[in-house]
Design an enzyme around this catalytic site. Structure first.
Site, PDB file in Angstrom:
ATOM      1  N   CYS A 195     -15.448  74.611  78.819  1.00 32.21           N
ATOM      2  CA  CYS A 195     -14.971  74.212  77.492  1.00 32.21           C
ATOM      3  C   CYS A 195     -13.651  73.440  77.499  1.00 32.21           C
ATOM      4  O   CYS A 195     -13.562  72.318  77.001  1.00 32.21           O
ATOM      5  CB  CYS A 195     -14.812  75.452  76.610  1.00 32.21           C
ATOM      6  SG  CYS A 195     -16.340  76.368  76.331  1.00 32.21           S
ATOM      7  N   HIS A 202      -9.204  73.860  73.371  1.00 31.46           N
ATOM      8  CA  HIS A 202      -9.881  75.019  73.960  1.00 31.46           C
ATOM      9  C   HIS A 202      -9.675  76.288  73.154  1.00 31.46           C
ATOM     10  O   HIS A 202     -10.590  77.099  72.989  1.00 31.46           O
ATOM     11  CB  HIS A 202      -9.398  75.266  75.397  1.00 31.46           C
ATOM     12  CG  HIS A 202     -10.005  76.507  75.990  1.00 31.46           C
ATOM     13  ND1 HIS A 202      -9.273  77.648  76.278  1.00 31.46           N
ATOM     14  CD2 HIS A 202     -11.285  76.800  76.309  1.00 31.46           C
ATOM     15  CE1 HIS A 202     -10.080  78.574  76.752  1.00 31.46           C
ATOM     16  NE2 HIS A 202     -11.293  78.095  76.797  1.00 31.46           N
TER      17      HIS A 202
END
Length: 497
Positions: free
Chosen positions: A76, A135
């Site tokens: 991610c 993130h």
């Protein structure tokens, strides 16, 4: 006199009309950017799937869907960092989920913008972030079980940073939420990796994020500045939780399991994944890994859970797009839907994303340009996440602040040019992979053999057999292309650089 007044009125009217038209033409487009966590390149309008994504399909009816979009890193934080900067990784630190937390948040502002959002902000855009765009689940820097901090992950990108954690109280609790208000951390991982909650859409965090987005759109409608609104939806990231009504869309018995559920031939297990992220949900019915293949029943259940979670996010996208239209904003708003990476749903005997295979790197990308009539075009050219930065600033009429690795997709979207060098690079597990229109070539910088993998997508689109040893000439021809993507990340096979 009446004739003179009439003449002057007509002149004034015509000038006003021209000025209005000019003002309309000069106004920069708004941008609605929707990031969806772990959204594979598997949507209803792609065909050959049972997944139900009617709202994304409706968006695609007047947009371009990129079937061969690939992220730079199959995790991610690093994937989002590459997309936001338009740059491929150059250091191993840039492969970490924590790259933005560790380096972006503590960096002093300078001439080079931290992200394209920062660049838009410097060029007159009002920027709003809701949910997971970088993130962090809510944009702030703190650990999973800590209290929310005031330190932003991206300190210069946002005019406004919003999140509603609801009964879960923090962004990270909300990210791993269950319907009763608990989360993976609070339950010490003694949870299942899925849940069909007896709740409505507001019973999970993405519903709350969507409500914030709807309210913010109503506010943004009346301001003079163009806006960038980033909305980050959690699902279908683990745990695969969603309201039961989305589970009820599917007949689990008819959901097909992966067509390639076994490990690929002629590869090292170092290239694969033991599915640790998936199996840390301790109450899972089974714990498939590289030694144990999931039963057909459990594979169907998990795929059902993923599909339901994706349908839940699709419903939230529909609410946002409906509000955009109701507010008459869609006529001057670019819409982008982006999946931050793919996810193995049993393919290659893997349940997760941290690999350099197609399933982990290929994700959804839909781009709609206002005023351009499209008829559900599926674009098969090879494109990358780093292409989003130059695409958006070209559409916004803004110059690039530095030399980007990505290339604008505008000529491709407008069908005035096709990319000459259709390649996409990926980085992870001490490896580099390059995908062109036929092959995926991967080189690993490690000791475990084989370090070269070649997959022929014309004959083996599921990447079941590494054919590098049988095709040395093809490997030799493709290796210079792969080396073009070696940005200094790895210097030699045994390097720890």
């Amino acid at each position: 006199m009446p004739r003179i007044f009439t003449f002057l009125f007509l002149i004034t009217f015509c000038i006003s009309e021209n000025l209005l038209a000019q003002d309309s033409e000069d106004k920069k487009p708004n941008i609605l950017f929707i990031a969806i966590d772990d959204l594979r390149s598997e949507l209803g309008h792609y065909g050959n799937t049972q997944i139900q994504t009617p709202n994304l399909d409706q968006l695609a009816a007047s947009a371009v869907s990129f079937t061969n979009h690939f992220v730079q890193v199959p995790t991610c934080g690093a994937s989002r960092a590459a997309m936001l900067t338009g740059m491929r990784p150059r250091r191993t630190a840039e492969l970490s989920n924590l790259i933005m937390q560790n380096e972006f948040s503590g960096r002093a502002e300078n001439e080079i913008p931290e992200t394209f959002i920062h660049h838009l902000r410097r060029n007159g855009y009002h920027t709003v972030g809701i949910g997971k765009i970088s993130h962090s689940a809510d944009g702030y820097v703190y650990e999973y079980e800590e209290e929310v901090s005031t330190k932003r992950e991206l300190p210069y990108s946002w005019d406004e940073l919003l999140f509603d954690a609801g009964k879960w109280e923090t962004g990270w609790n909300a990210f791993f939420a269950y319907a009763d208000g608990e989360n993976r951390q609070s339950m010490n991982k003694q949870v299942k990796p899925y849940e069909a909650g007896e709740v409505d859409d507001l019973g999970y965090p993405d519903g709350l994020t969507t409500q914030l987005a709807l309210g913010k759109l109503r506010e943004l409608k009346d301001q003079d500045k163009p806006f960038f609104l980033g909305v980050g939806l959690f699902k279908p990231h683990l745990p695969f939780t969603s309201p039961k009504k989305y589970w009820d869309l599917y007949n689990e018995n008819t959901i097909p399991i992966a067509a390639n559920p076994n490990k690929p031939q002629h590869v090292s297990e170092s290239s694969l994944l033991p599915s640790g992220e998936f199996n840390q949900y301790a109450l899972g019915d089974e714990h498939p890994d590289l030694e144990t293949v999931a039963s057909e029943a459990y594979a169907k259940k998990i795929k059902h859970a993923y599909y339901a979670a994706a349908s839940y996010s699709d419903a939230q996208v529909g609410l946002i797009l409906d509000e955009l239209k109701a507010l008459d904003l869609e006529k001057n708003t670019i819409v982008i839907v982006w999946g931050d990476h793919g996810w193995h749903l049993g393919e290659q005997q893997i349940w997760g994303k941290h690999t350099l295979f197609e399933n982990a790197l290929n994700s959804a990308l839909i781009i709609k340009i206002p005023g351009k009539e499209e008829k559900a075009r599926l674009e098969n050219s090879i494109v990358e996440s780093v292409d989003i930065y130059p695409t958006l600033i070209e559409l916004a009429g803004i110059e690039s602040p530095y030399d980007l690795d990505g290339e604008s997709l505008v000529p491709l979207i407008e069908q005035v040019a096709t990319p000459i060098n259709q390649t996409a690079y990926g980085y992870f597990k001490r490896g580099i992979t390059v995908r062109n229109d036929r092959y995926r070539l991967t080189r690993y910088f490690r000791n475990q053999e084989p370090i070269i993998e070649l997959y022929d997508h014309e004959n083996d689109p599921l990447e079941t057999i590494n054919v590098a040893a049988q095709n040395p000439d093809i490997v030799q021809n493709l290796m210079p292309l792969l080396e073009k993507g070696n940005t200094g990340l790895y210097e030699n096979q045994n390097s720890d650089h």
